[in-house]
Design a protein around this motif. Structure first.
Motif, short mmCIF file in Angstrom:
data_model
loop_
_atom_site.label_atom_id
_atom_site.label_comp_id
_atom_site.label_asym_id
_atom_site.label_seq_id
_atom_site.Cartn_x
_atom_site.Cartn_y
_atom_site.Cartn_z
N UNK A 1 -5.08 -4.03 -6.01
CA UNK A 1 -4.54 -5.57 -6.14
C UNK A 1 -5.36 -6.50 -6.73
N UNK B 1 1.30 1.94 -6.95
CA UNK B 1 1.77 0.42 -6.85
C UNK B 1 3.18 0.52 -7.29
N UNK C 1 6.55 -1.66 -8.02
CA UNK C 1 7.01 -3.12 -8.12
C UNK C 1 5.90 -4.12 -8.18
N UNK C 2 4.61 -3.64 -8.70
CA UNK C 2 3.60 -4.62 -8.88
C UNK C 2 2.67 -4.90 -7.57
N UNK C 3 3.15 -4.07 -6.42
CA UNK C 3 2.31 -4.37 -5.21
C UNK C 3 1.74 -2.93 -4.61
N UNK D 1 -2.70 -7.07 0.46
CA UNK D 1 -2.12 -5.84 -0.10
C UNK D 1 -2.67 -4.78 1.04
#
Ligand code: HEM
Ligand code: FES
Lengths: 249, 253
Positions: free
Chosen positions: B173, B74, B76-78, B228
């Motif tokens: 996600x 993951x 940066x949050x994605x 995602x």
């Protein structure tokens, strides 16, 4: 040897609703039942705006409607029992799913960037709880009778009678929504209902397995319009009634 | 595109083993080429760590060409980072700028325990596949490829779903850590093919049974999974999964 086991419909249905997908479908179906009620309930209440019939008086139409409901027990109790069932199943299964969902992600991300989820979708449990509490309050307010006086309104409003000796629903509404506090409370709760229904109408088709590349966007747009119409219809009642001249209880 | 060099700050999740408490460590990634892939950038950082006598960052990878689904980070949050339809190994450093801080975490889900640093145990997916994500082919000669007619439209739907590489980004996600895009992809793939018909009901019943046992969450229709997925599998497969499961559960023998 046949592998055929005896058909047990109860087992089948219980197993189904015990599964993740079955539980989701139950939440969706009970949501649809409540949807039907919300529409009917709004349409009924909008009769508060109907003018006096010839030789009649203001509010007579909604009073007559109230009297009709009370004097048709099959309709009244049929609806009440269906709704109580739907509400309990909806809350119970939504709660179960929400708890499982929380448990499935025990450690949180330090950074999470959402791409598609909406605020209304994320706050479903919160909007649901507020709407649930509101339904309870609403029942005490207009059906059971408030156990204590709230903002100058007491359970006396259930005793008002019109010229025909029917419950004076019209006067009950005017007294209640003569209080800004009640208007504010009903507004906030209806806006939360709107948020709940927005995600609900976007979700329900998908949950029930209906996803089509052309029909789904149309169904979603119609869902939005329907939710907007419901919010506008419901909110028009406290706001318009508030604007009438004050009335003595 | 001309090559650029950049200096980055990495905040990386470090966790000794399954039972340890993890935390973030900060590393400088110096002189990184914009032509590198994200994993090559991590390789450079790890070489530095090894030279300094430190434990390198553990991360999963295998094919490095976007087909095995191992590179589960993951970023940066994605899941798989900021690029659409891309695995971490296919993500290029040119998507980042000089001076950026990049947060790198493992997939977080109860069903995917962290083994070490950024490596998670995704064998729950294997157990779901073992429960029904296959077609039984008994012995005999391979049938002629064109002997079984399949309409083009159906073949396309099956193929869209079959592109799943089982990386688990959908679970990572999802706000509920649900695995329904993954299971839906498998169920949809076989549902659209004649070869999938004999086991159509038992497949979906067994896969969902296993999925529920593994502790995944439930879809609440946020569609983060679709956004995602490195193979851009559509949430249409979840609707199909719901329908297939309902049909099978209510008519099973
Ligand atoms: C009484 C208190 C209520 C609670 C606690 C509650 C809670 C919830 C929760 C937690 C969900 C699932 C959220 C999700 O899928 O993201 C949900 C879905 C839904 N609710 Fe409610 N709700 C309530 C009342 C209502 C009412 C009054 C209606 C309709 C008039 C309604 C209609 C729906 C619909 C249509 C869904 C979508 C089902 C789906 O995911 O397909 N709910 N509710
Ligand atoms: S390493 Fe195989 S998909 Fe990325």
């Amino acid at each position: 040897m046949s592998t055929q086991t005896s058909f047990n419909p109860f087992r089948l249905v219980l197993d189904f609703f015990g599964s993740s997908i079955g539980a989701k479908i139950l939440v969706a179906l009970t949501g649809v039942i409540m949807w039907g009620f919300v529409i009917g309930h709004m349409a009924g209440n909008l009769q508060v705006f109907l003018p006096a019939p010839p030789d009649g008086y203001w509010g007579q139409q909604i009073n007559d409607y109230g009297h009709f409901l009370k004097s048709t027990p099959a309709l009244l109790w049929g609806t009440r029992i269906t709704l109580i069932g739907a509400v309990f199943l909806h809350i119970g299964f939504a709660f179960r799913l929400t708890m499982k969902n929380k448990a499935a992600r025990p450690s949180r991300y330090a950074m999470k960037r959402s791409q598609k989820s909406t605020v209304f979708g994320k706050i479903m449990p919160v909007s649901g709880i507020v709407v649930g509490l509101f339904i309870l309050f609403h029942l005490f307010h207009f059906t059971i009778g408030l156990p204590v006086e709230v903002m100058g309104v007491s359970n006396d409003i259930l005793q008002y009678q019109d010229q025909a000796g029917h419950h004076d629903v019209y006067k009950m509404l005017r007294v209640s929504f003569g209080q800004v506090g009640f208007v504010a409370l009903y507004t906030i709760c209806n806006l939360l209902l709107l948020m709940h229904l927005v995600h609900g109408t976007q979700s329900v088709w998908q949950t029930l397995g209906l996803n089509h590349k052309s029909w789904t966007p149309i169904a979603r747009t119609l869902g939005w319009l329907l939710v907007a119409a419901i919010a506008a219809g419901n909110l028009s009642i406290p706001f318009v009634v508030m604007s009438y001249p004050p009335i003595a209880p | 595109m001309a090559e650029r060099k950049m200096n980055l700050t990495l905040k990386v999740w470090r966790q000794k083993n399954k039972n340890a408490r993890g935390d973030f460590e900060t590393y400088a990634a110096k002189d990184i080429s914009s032509d590198m892939s994200f994993l090559e950038m991590l390789d450079v950082v790890n070489e530095g760590l090894i030279e300094g006598g430190k434990e390198p960052i553990a991360f999963d990878h295998d094919c490095r060409e976007g087909i095995c689904g191992m590179c589960s980070l993951v970023i940066n949050g994605q899941p798989h980072g900021p690029d659409d339809g891309t695995t971490t190994c296919q993500l290029h450093m040119r998507k980042f700028s000089d001076g950026d801080t990049i947060v790198i975490e493992p997939w977080r889900a109860k069903a995917f325990p962290v083994l070490k640093d950024l490596v998670t145990d995704r064998s729950a997916f294997d157990r779901i596949i073992q429960a029904g994500g296959y077609v039984s082919v008994n012995t005999g000669g391979a049938p002629d490829a064109n002997a079984v007619p399949i309409p083009k439209a159906e073949a396309d739907l099956a193929f869209d779903a079959a592109t799943c590489i089982g990386c688990g980004a959908c679970v990572a996600a999802c706000p509920n850590a649900a695995a329904m895009l993954f299971v839906g992809a498998k169920v949809s793939q076989f549902k659209h093919l004649p070869q999938g018909q004999p086991e159509r009901k038992s497949r979906v019943l067994n896969m969902i049974g296993r999925m529920d046992q593994e502790g995944f969450g439930n879809c609440t229709n946020h569609y983060e999974c679709e956004a995602s997925c490195p193979k851009e599998i559509p949430v249409r497969v979840i609707a199909e999964l719901n329908r297939e499961y309902t049909r099978a559960a209510l008519t099973k023998r």
